[in-house]
Design a protein around this motif. Structure first.
Motif, mmCIF file in Angstrom:
data_model
loop_
_atom_site.group_PDB
_atom_site.id
_atom_site.type_symbol
_atom_site.label_atom_id
_atom_site.label_comp_id
_atom_site.label_asym_id
_atom_site.label_seq_id
_atom_site.Cartn_x
_atom_site.Cartn_y
_atom_site.Cartn_z
ATOM 1 N N ARG A 38 11.524 12.760 -1.565
ATOM 2 C CA ARG A 38 12.528 11.692 -1.443
ATOM 3 C C ARG A 38 12.830 11.333 0.006
ATOM 4 O O ARG A 38 13.050 10.163 0.326
ATOM 5 C CB ARG A 38 13.804 12.053 -2.213
ATOM 6 C CG ARG A 38 14.791 12.990 -1.562
ATOM 7 C CD ARG A 38 15.959 13.197 -2.520
ATOM 8 N NE ARG A 38 17.054 13.971 -1.977
ATOM 9 C CZ ARG A 38 18.140 13.447 -1.423
ATOM 10 N NH1 ARG A 38 18.261 12.138 -1.316
ATOM 11 N NH2 ARG A 38 19.112 14.221 -0.986
ATOM 12 N N PHE A 39 12.795 12.315 0.897
ATOM 13 C CA PHE A 39 13.070 11.992 2.292
ATOM 14 C C PHE A 39 11.850 11.379 2.980
ATOM 15 O O PHE A 39 12.008 10.577 3.908
ATOM 16 C CB PHE A 39 13.577 13.219 3.033
ATOM 17 C CG PHE A 39 15.032 13.473 2.769
ATOM 18 C CD1 PHE A 39 16.011 12.722 3.401
ATOM 19 C CD2 PHE A 39 15.433 14.426 1.851
ATOM 20 C CE1 PHE A 39 17.350 12.918 3.133
ATOM 21 C CE2 PHE A 39 16.766 14.637 1.575
ATOM 22 C CZ PHE A 39 17.733 13.882 2.213
ATOM 23 N N VAL A 45 10.918 3.703 3.969
ATOM 24 C CA VAL A 45 11.730 2.509 3.698
ATOM 25 C C VAL A 45 12.538 2.114 4.931
ATOM 26 O O VAL A 45 12.687 0.925 5.250
ATOM 27 C CB VAL A 45 12.678 2.761 2.503
ATOM 28 C CG1 VAL A 45 13.659 1.601 2.328
ATOM 29 C CG2 VAL A 45 11.876 2.964 1.218
ATOM 30 N N LEU A 46 13.074 3.106 5.653
ATOM 31 C CA LEU A 46 13.923 2.844 6.810
ATOM 32 C C LEU A 46 13.133 2.558 8.088
ATOM 33 O O LEU A 46 13.714 2.136 9.092
ATOM 34 C CB LEU A 46 14.842 4.048 7.061
ATOM 35 C CG LEU A 46 15.916 4.322 6.008
ATOM 36 C CD1 LEU A 46 16.616 5.641 6.305
ATOM 37 C CD2 LEU A 46 16.924 3.197 5.960
ATOM 38 N N LEU A 47 11.815 2.785 8.069
ATOM 39 C CA LEU A 47 11.017 2.668 9.295
ATOM 40 C C LEU A 47 11.030 1.268 9.921
ATOM 41 O O LEU A 47 11.217 1.156 11.147
ATOM 42 C CB LEU A 47 9.584 3.124 9.015
ATOM 43 C CG LEU A 47 8.690 3.368 10.239
ATOM 44 C CD1 LEU A 47 9.327 4.385 11.180
ATOM 45 C CD2 LEU A 47 7.314 3.836 9.805
ATOM 46 N N GLY A 176 21.865 3.738 14.424
ATOM 47 C CA GLY A 176 21.953 4.486 13.171
ATOM 48 C C GLY A 176 20.670 4.499 12.373
ATOM 49 O O GLY A 176 20.260 5.536 11.833
ATOM 50 N N PHE A 177 19.989 3.343 12.267
ATOM 51 C CA PHE A 177 18.747 3.269 11.504
ATOM 52 C C PHE A 177 17.696 4.209 12.081
ATOM 53 O O PHE A 177 17.063 4.976 11.353
ATOM 54 C CB PHE A 177 18.203 1.837 11.520
ATOM 55 C CG PHE A 177 18.744 0.971 10.433
ATOM 56 C CD1 PHE A 177 18.398 1.191 9.112
ATOM 57 C CD2 PHE A 177 19.588 -0.087 10.725
ATOM 58 C CE1 PHE A 177 18.890 0.391 8.095
ATOM 59 C CE2 PHE A 177 20.085 -0.899 9.728
ATOM 60 C CZ PHE A 177 19.739 -0.671 8.417
ATOM 61 N N ALA A 178 17.484 4.131 13.390
ATOM 62 C CA ALA A 178 16.435 4.927 14.022
ATOM 63 C C ALA A 178 16.741 6.415 13.954
ATOM 64 O O ALA A 178 15.856 7.224 13.649
ATOM 65 C CB ALA A 178 16.250 4.490 15.479
ATOM 66 N N GLY A 241 16.476 5.623 0.548
ATOM 67 C CA GLY A 241 16.100 4.558 1.467
ATOM 68 C C GLY A 241 17.128 3.449 1.547
ATOM 69 O O GLY A 241 17.831 3.287 2.551
ATOM 70 N N PHE A 242 17.267 2.678 0.465
ATOM 71 C CA PHE A 242 18.181 1.539 0.462
ATOM 72 C C PHE A 242 19.648 1.965 0.557
ATOM 73 O O PHE A 242 20.475 1.238 1.105
ATOM 74 C CB PHE A 242 17.969 0.689 -0.786
ATOM 75 C CG PHE A 242 16.700 -0.103 -0.774
ATOM 76 C CD1 PHE A 242 16.205 -0.631 0.417
ATOM 77 C CD2 PHE A 242 15.966 -0.314 -1.930
ATOM 78 C CE1 PHE A 242 15.029 -1.365 0.444
ATOM 79 C CE2 PHE A 242 14.793 -1.042 -1.917
ATOM 80 C CZ PHE A 242 14.316 -1.570 -0.732
ATOM 81 N N GLY A 243 19.972 3.148 0.020
ATOM 82 C CA GLY A 243 21.358 3.619 0.100
ATOM 83 C C GLY A 243 21.826 3.707 1.544
ATOM 84 O O GLY A 243 22.893 3.186 1.906
ATOM 85 N N TYR A 244 21.016 4.354 2.390
ATOM 86 C CA TYR A 244 21.356 4.460 3.812
ATOM 87 C C TYR A 244 21.226 3.107 4.513
ATOM 88 O O TYR A 244 22.011 2.786 5.405
ATOM 89 C CB TYR A 244 20.472 5.503 4.491
ATOM 90 C CG TYR A 244 20.935 6.924 4.256
ATOM 91 C CD1 TYR A 244 21.922 7.493 5.051
ATOM 92 C CD2 TYR A 244 20.388 7.697 3.238
ATOM 93 C CE1 TYR A 244 22.354 8.788 4.839
ATOM 94 C CE2 TYR A 244 20.817 8.999 3.016
ATOM 95 C CZ TYR A 244 21.801 9.537 3.821
ATOM 96 O OH TYR A 244 22.237 10.822 3.604
#
Length: 320
Positions: A38-39, A45-47, A176-178, A241-244
């Motif tokens: 999951r991570f 997704v966050l990349l 925050g994203f990175a 992914g989308f949650g964060y």
């Protein structure tokens, strides 16, 4: 601003369903396996937004930055989230959701010695009320059968708070994203290494004989099928992914204080979802504990807003 509240709603729904979704796949994937998958998926997704954020800040990443991501990834994924997943195995999803939502309490305790942040009177009141809520929920006099799950959840919340405080040191540098994406990515790589080591005969035998079979001969892709793929994708893509992503977008569109509404609503919504999908009862002690935790969080939020307002008024005072 309206878009910001939509992001808050979406992240709240996704985060509140996390424990229920993970509980549903407990028999299909091992604790370390589902944490890794999951991570890894979530970091992918966050990349894209993480890379955009780094470019926007014109930040050049060096070896020291990668070492920092390795540290935060280890604290978050390898330590905190493995404890968290094991807690879901050994306890009710609703109990884990509510107790883990108290990790901001431990953030305050770590931020004082590590970041030298002041502890105000309202912070102390918030801690006292929130701790009272935790005690009511775990009910020390009647915690037989839940002791291991409760201990794992609290340890997970403590280490997640330590990850959060550690990350704050460089959050402005990365965004925050990175910070989240690369912590997840490095943590997944570290966890993959541990999984590979767990498959070595001697080590696998050691963990099995020690009663720690969850850490022995851990599979990577076993259990993934057409039947389990939707659940895995929901947990990895949507929740992790989308949650964060929605949470950070909410902070950008509103403010950190407003986005924190996610963690006010989750302790209420998560037990309701656990009741609907897992038939976990909401006991009187759980309800009272949730109210106390919410009261403690509200004290902290209102106190913080008053301090911020006073600071702004002081900064706009005319120069004598």
């Amino acid at each position: 601003m309206k878009k910001g509240y939509l992001y808050i709603l979406l992240s709240t729904l996704l985060f509140s369903s996390m424990e229920v979704a993970l509980k549903c796949v407990t028999g299909q994937f091992g604790a370390l396996q589902i944490t890794f998958l999951r991570f890894l998926i979530g970091s992918i997704v966050l990349l894209p937004p993480a890379i955009r954020g780094i470019r926007r800040k014109k930040t050049r990443l060096h070896s020291g930055d990668f070492a920092f991501f390795a540290l935060t990834g280890f604290l978050c994924v390898v330590v905190s989230m493995i404890l968290y997943q094991l807690a879901i195995v050994y306890s009710q999803a609703s109990l884990v959701a509510v107790l883990f939502s108290c990790n901001p309490i431990f953030v305050v305790l770590f931020a004082w010695p590590i970041l030298h942040e002041k502890i105000y009177r309202h912070t102390i009141y918030s801690l006292i009320v929130s701790f009272a809520g935790i005690l009511v929920i775990i009910n020390p006099a009647h915690m037989a059968g839940n002791g291991l799950g409760i201990a794992l959840t609290i340890l997970s919340a403590v280490t997640f708070a330590l990850y959060g405080v550690t990350g704050r040191k460089r959050s402005e540098r990365y965004g925050g994203f990175a910070l989240t994406c690369f912590s997840f990515l490095f943590g997944s790589a570290e966890l993959l290494l541990l999984i590979i080591v767990s498959r070595i005969g001697v080590i696998s035998t050691f963990f099995t004989q020690a009663g720690l079979s969850a850490f022995a001969d851990v599979p990577i892709f076993q259990g993934i099928s057409l039947a389990t793929l939707p659940s895995l994708l929901y947990i990895g893509v949507c929740v992790t992914g989308f949650g964060y992503a929605f949470y950070f977008l909410a902070m950008e569109a509103t403010s950190a204080a407003t986005a924190s509404l996610v963690f006010f609503i989750k302790p209420i919504l998560a037990p309701i979802l656990a009741l609907l999908f897992l038939h976990e009862p909401i006991t009187v002690s759980m309800a009272v504990g949730i109210l106390l935790i919410l009261a403690g969080s509200l004290v902290s939020l209102l106190g913080g807003l008053r301090l911020k307002k006073a600071s702004l008024e002081k900064s706009t005072d005319p120069i004598p």
